[in-house]
Design an enzyme around this catalytic site. Sequence first.
Site, PDB file in Angstrom:
ATOM      1  CG  ASP A  62      82.477  35.605 -11.961  1.00 36.45           C
ATOM      2  OD1 ASP A  62      82.521  36.680 -11.399  1.00 36.45           O
ATOM      3  OD2 ASP A  62      81.571  35.214 -12.516  1.00 36.45           O
ATOM      4  CG  ASP A  93      76.938  40.686 -10.732  1.00 35.15           C
ATOM      5  OD1 ASP A  93      77.905  41.167 -10.940  1.00 35.15           O
ATOM      6  OD2 ASP A  93      76.555  39.528 -10.648  1.00 35.15           O
TER       7      ASP A  93
HETATM    8  C1  GLA Z   1      78.551  37.625 -12.110  1.00 34.95           C
HETATM    9  C2  GLA Z   1      79.307  37.519 -10.579  1.00 34.95           C
HETATM   10  C3  GLA Z   1      78.914  36.251 -10.317  1.00 34.95           C
HETATM   11  C4  GLA Z   1      77.683  35.717 -10.366  1.00 34.95           C
HETATM   12  C5  GLA Z   1      77.166  35.954 -11.632  1.00 34.95           C
HETATM   13  C6  GLA Z   1      75.543  35.630 -11.894  1.00 34.95           C
HETATM   14  O1  GLA Z   1      79.614  37.093 -13.059  1.00 34.95           O
HETATM   15  O2  GLA Z   1      80.680  38.299 -10.627  1.00 34.95           O
HETATM   16  O3  GLA Z   1      79.740  36.175  -8.849  1.00 34.95           O
HETATM   17  O4  GLA Z   1      76.868  36.285  -9.436  1.00 34.95           O
HETATM   18  O5  GLA Z   1      77.369  37.292 -12.376  1.00 34.95           O
HETATM   19  O6  GLA Z   1      75.303  35.679 -13.229  1.00 34.95           O
END
Ligand code: GLA
Length: 383
Positions: free
Chosen positions: A184, A127
């Site tokens: 997301d 990430d």
């Molecule tokens: C980010 C990523 C998500 C997930 C969250 C976890 O937002 O884009 O897919 O992995 O972190 O905290």
Amino acid sequence: MIAQRPPMGWNTYNTFGRRINEQLILESTDAFIDLGLKDAGYEYVVIDDCWSMHDRDPITDKILPDPEKFPHGMKYISDYVHAKGLKFGMYSCAGVRTCADFPGSFEHEYLDAQTFAEYGCDYLKYDYCNLPEHADGPYLYRRMGMALRAVDREILFSACNWGMHDVYHWIRSTGAHMYRSTGDISDSFGSFSRIAAEQEKNMCYSAPFCYNDTDMLTVGMYGNGLVGGGVSGCNDAEYRMQFSMWCMFSAPLMLGCDIRKMNAETLALVTNKNLLRINQDPEARTPIVIMNGEDRPDHLANRIYFKHLSNNEFALAFYNLHDQEGGVRVLLNDLGLPATVGVSLALTDVFTNEPAGQYREVIDLKVPAHDCKVFLGKYVWNA
Ligand code: GLA
């Protein structure tokens, strides 16, 4: 060799967020087998953020699993997953802390890659939160890419920088096998349809060994889950649209629902052999995109995607993004097939597996609101 085809699996985040534990992972692993997901090609069982203690081990500096969530540690889980013939995935972050504020791998890349290898990890999602000021993000992916290649294990590198810094241009060179290209997803029609519209232009960068990841699927969540907070979820027609779009894109297929509770409709969709064939086609061609109407942020034009497949076959998908039933129409000439040459397209409906006619000049279909028609096809020379 890994990621020749778009990776397929399941990830905890969309539905469970922080609420993860050993029992969930073991039960979900069993569901891969019991529901036939493994037989359909799903192989990666992936634990996302929130699996570790809040701080590293003060002596070894390693990230430690949270013993309340994972009392037997991570190797125990990976052994279980491997015993079922599946692969095990985990999560870390290029920054100092993960997005949910657990230790990240910044300046611990080689130690952490070794730790993941010791766990028996086959997949690492990486990430992009909490980078130190002035840190060079692309360089940090390069460093973890190098660290993962330096361990004695083949680990799929799943980068997740949300499409920032023109990721399309450099990510492949870091050794990553897939890369998130968007923020997301949430469990709504608006979210996935906008992701699809936004990524069409970038799909040309996606190819075997390094795929554009349009995010974990929300298919089958029906508003139950972390990303469902405040969102009502989608209906089955909308999930058909989402899943088939990801297939037309050759995007990774990471399920995000609670697979232990998957209903028959969802299971039939995510194991549909025709759709999986489109997704897993070895050529992984970018689709031709034809739009019906004007594409604006507040108004998505209907779409037609045409995708060449191996063995001279193709896939053709019609998407109605409007709130009412309507016509979605393509002139075959716009796809590169003038009517005068005398070639027709013979279609088979991917959902019913029934023949769906031959077309020579135009295909004009009525498609219900927020739904799709998807076909496999072959060329026919007219007598
Ligand atoms: C980010 C990523 C998500 C997930 C969250 C976890 O937002 O884009 O897919 O992995 O972190 O905290």
